[in-house]
Design a protein around this motif. Sequence first.
Motif, PDB file in Angstrom:
ATOM      1  N   THR A  93       7.915  24.531  -2.856  1.00 50.80           N
ATOM      2  CA  THR A  93       8.800  24.424  -4.017  1.00 50.80           C
ATOM      3  C   THR A  93       9.875  23.362  -3.788  1.00 50.80           C
ATOM      4  OG1 THR A  93       8.412  26.731  -4.592  1.00 50.80           O
ATOM      5  CG2 THR A  93      10.391  25.711  -5.511  1.00 50.80           C
ATOM      6  N   ALA A  94      10.472  23.346  -2.600  1.00 48.99           N
ATOM      7  CA  ALA A  94      11.500  22.345  -2.277  1.00 48.99           C
ATOM      8  C   ALA A  94      10.903  20.939  -2.311  1.00 48.99           C
ATOM      9  CB  ALA A  94      12.115  22.632  -0.909  1.00 48.99           C
ATOM     10  N   PHE A  95       9.677  20.785  -1.817  1.00 50.76           N
ATOM     11  CA  PHE A  95       9.003  19.486  -1.851  1.00 50.76           C
ATOM     12  C   PHE A  95       8.805  19.025  -3.293  1.00 50.76           C
ATOM     13  CE2 PHE A  95       4.852  17.429  -2.482  1.00 50.76           C
ATOM     14  CZ  PHE A  95       5.120  16.213  -1.894  1.00 50.76           C
ATOM     15  N   LEU A  96       8.311  19.907  -4.156  1.00 50.97           N
ATOM     16  CA  LEU A  96       8.074  19.533  -5.553  1.00 50.97           C
ATOM     17  C   LEU A  96       9.380  19.187  -6.258  1.00 50.97           C
ATOM     18  CD1 LEU A  96       5.285  22.081  -6.483  1.00 50.97           C
ATOM     19  CD2 LEU A  96       5.061  19.586  -6.295  1.00 50.97           C
TER      20      LEU A  96
ATOM     21  N   GLU B 235       0.837  -1.207   0.000  1.00 50.14           N
ATOM     22  CA  GLU B 235       0.000   0.000   0.000  1.00 50.14           C
ATOM     23  C   GLU B 235       0.872   1.258   0.000  1.00 50.14           C
ATOM     24  OE1 GLU B 235      -2.914   0.329   3.055  1.00 50.14           O
ATOM     25  OE2 GLU B 235      -4.097  -1.352   2.314  1.00 50.14           O
ATOM     26  N   LEU B 236       1.961   1.216   0.764  1.00 48.93           N
ATOM     27  CA  LEU B 236       2.885   2.348   0.803  1.00 48.93           C
ATOM     28  C   LEU B 236       3.460   2.617  -0.583  1.00 48.93           C
ATOM     29  CD1 LEU B 236       4.633   4.493   2.246  1.00 48.93           C
ATOM     30  CD2 LEU B 236       6.257   2.654   2.745  1.00 48.93           C
ATOM     31  N   ALA B 237       3.925   1.588  -1.254  1.00 51.44           N
ATOM     32  CA  ALA B 237       4.492   1.749  -2.594  1.00 51.44           C
ATOM     33  C   ALA B 237       3.454   2.311  -3.566  1.00 51.44           C
ATOM     34  CB  ALA B 237       5.047   0.419  -3.101  1.00 51.44           C
ATOM     35  N   ALA B 238       2.206   1.846  -3.454  1.00 52.86           N
ATOM     36  CA  ALA B 238       1.136   2.365  -4.318  1.00 52.86           C
ATOM     37  C   ALA B 238       0.862   3.834  -4.007  1.00 52.86           C
ATOM     38  CB  ALA B 238      -0.131   1.527  -4.147  1.00 52.86           C
ATOM     39  N   GLY B 239       0.848   4.202  -2.724  1.00 53.76           N
ATOM     40  CA  GLY B 239       0.623   5.587  -2.335  1.00 53.76           C
ATOM     41  C   GLY B 239       1.727   6.510  -2.823  1.00 53.76           C
ATOM     42  N   ILE B 240       2.973   6.058  -2.713  1.00 51.66           N
ATOM     43  CA  ILE B 240       4.104   6.840  -3.193  1.00 51.66           C
ATOM     44  C   ILE B 240       4.035   6.969  -4.714  1.00 51.66           C
ATOM     45  CG2 ILE B 240       6.614   6.860  -3.487  1.00 51.66           C
ATOM     46  CD1 ILE B 240       6.770   5.608  -0.663  1.00 51.66           C
ATOM     47  N   GLY B 241       3.686   5.874  -5.380  1.00 52.17           N
ATOM     48  CA  GLY B 241       3.545   5.914  -6.836  1.00 52.17           C
ATOM     49  C   GLY B 241       2.498   6.927  -7.271  1.00 52.17           C
TER      50      GLY B 241
ATOM     51  N   HIS C  21      12.997  14.885  -8.231  1.00 57.49           N
ATOM     52  CA  HIS C  21      14.270  14.160  -8.136  1.00 57.49           C
ATOM     53  C   HIS C  21      14.026  12.672  -7.861  1.00 57.49           C
ATOM     54  CE1 HIS C  21      18.548  13.611  -7.296  1.00 57.49           C
ATOM     55  NE2 HIS C  21      18.179  12.868  -6.283  1.00 57.49           N
ATOM     56  N   VAL C  22      13.141  12.384  -6.922  1.00 58.15           N
ATOM     57  CA  VAL C  22      12.828  10.989  -6.592  1.00 58.15           C
ATOM     58  C   VAL C  22      12.238  10.277  -7.812  1.00 58.15           C
ATOM     59  CG1 VAL C  22      11.305   9.519  -5.197  1.00 58.15           C
ATOM     60  CG2 VAL C  22      12.583  11.377  -4.121  1.00 58.15           C
ATOM     61  N   GLN C  23      11.373  10.959  -8.562  1.00 58.47           N
ATOM     62  CA  GLN C  23      10.785  10.345  -9.762  1.00 58.47           C
ATOM     63  C   GLN C  23      11.859  10.054 -10.804  1.00 58.47           C
ATOM     64  OE1 GLN C  23       8.085   8.932 -10.229  1.00 58.47           O
ATOM     65  NE2 GLN C  23       7.771   8.811 -12.413  1.00 58.47           N
TER      66      GLN C  23
ATOM     67  N   LEU D 297       1.495   9.580  -5.521  1.00 54.94           N
ATOM     68  CA  LEU D 297       2.042  10.908  -5.228  1.00 54.94           C
ATOM     69  C   LEU D 297       2.955  11.372  -6.355  1.00 54.94           C
ATOM     70  CD1 LEU D 297       2.855  13.322  -3.321  1.00 54.94           C
ATOM     71  CD2 LEU D 297       4.665  11.802  -2.494  1.00 54.94           C
ATOM     72  N   LEU D 298       3.871  10.504  -6.772  1.00 58.45           N
ATOM     73  CA  LEU D 298       4.832  10.881  -7.808  1.00 58.45           C
ATOM     74  C   LEU D 298       4.150  11.093  -9.158  1.00 58.45           C
ATOM     75  CD1 LEU D 298       7.817   8.565  -6.813  1.00 58.45           C
ATOM     76  CD2 LEU D 298       7.548  11.025  -6.348  1.00 58.45           C
ATOM     77  N   ALA D 299       3.180  10.263  -9.478  1.00 61.95           N
ATOM     78  CA  ALA D 299       2.480  10.390 -10.759  1.00 61.95           C
ATOM     79  C   ALA D 299       1.624  11.654 -10.813  1.00 61.95           C
ATOM     80  CB  ALA D 299       1.613   9.156 -11.000  1.00 61.95           C
TER      81      ALA D 299
END
Length: 139
Positions: free
Chosen positions: A112-115, A46-52, A120-122, A54-56
């Motif tokens: 802005t730093a978060f985005l 579920e965590l991986a899906a949530g992060i995915g 970067h993570v993506q 967020l990034l998408a």
Amino acid sequence: MSGAEAGRGPRLVPVRGADGRVGWSLVAANGRRLASAVRAYRNDRELAAGIGELLAERAALRFVLGQREDRLWVWTAHLPARTTRAGAGGGEAIARSARGYLRRDQCRQSVTAFLQGADHVQRLRRLGGGGGSVLPSGW
């Protein structure tokens, strides 16, 4: 981007709670937390899906800035609404600032730093083999 360059940028760090649920923090290269998950997930899948998600959806996130009772500024990021029906909410809250800020402009800079960190993570995720896990190995 070389492996050394990748290690210097922001990273997502899984956080496991005492109840066994998992969340994440986005940590800057200097070790300072930029943001954290609003919700805790039942398991790593579920965590991986949530992060995915967020990034998408990072370009479509809606940010709400406000002041807490202690007068510090904070932000919350909301996913885009998934429905077109009248009166529907503005989407689920998915991330929040890791701390409060004295001034509104500092809070906006944190967004802005978060985005930038999420971008970067993506990029790292894409370099790591496309749809591979966003969780560190061994997690």
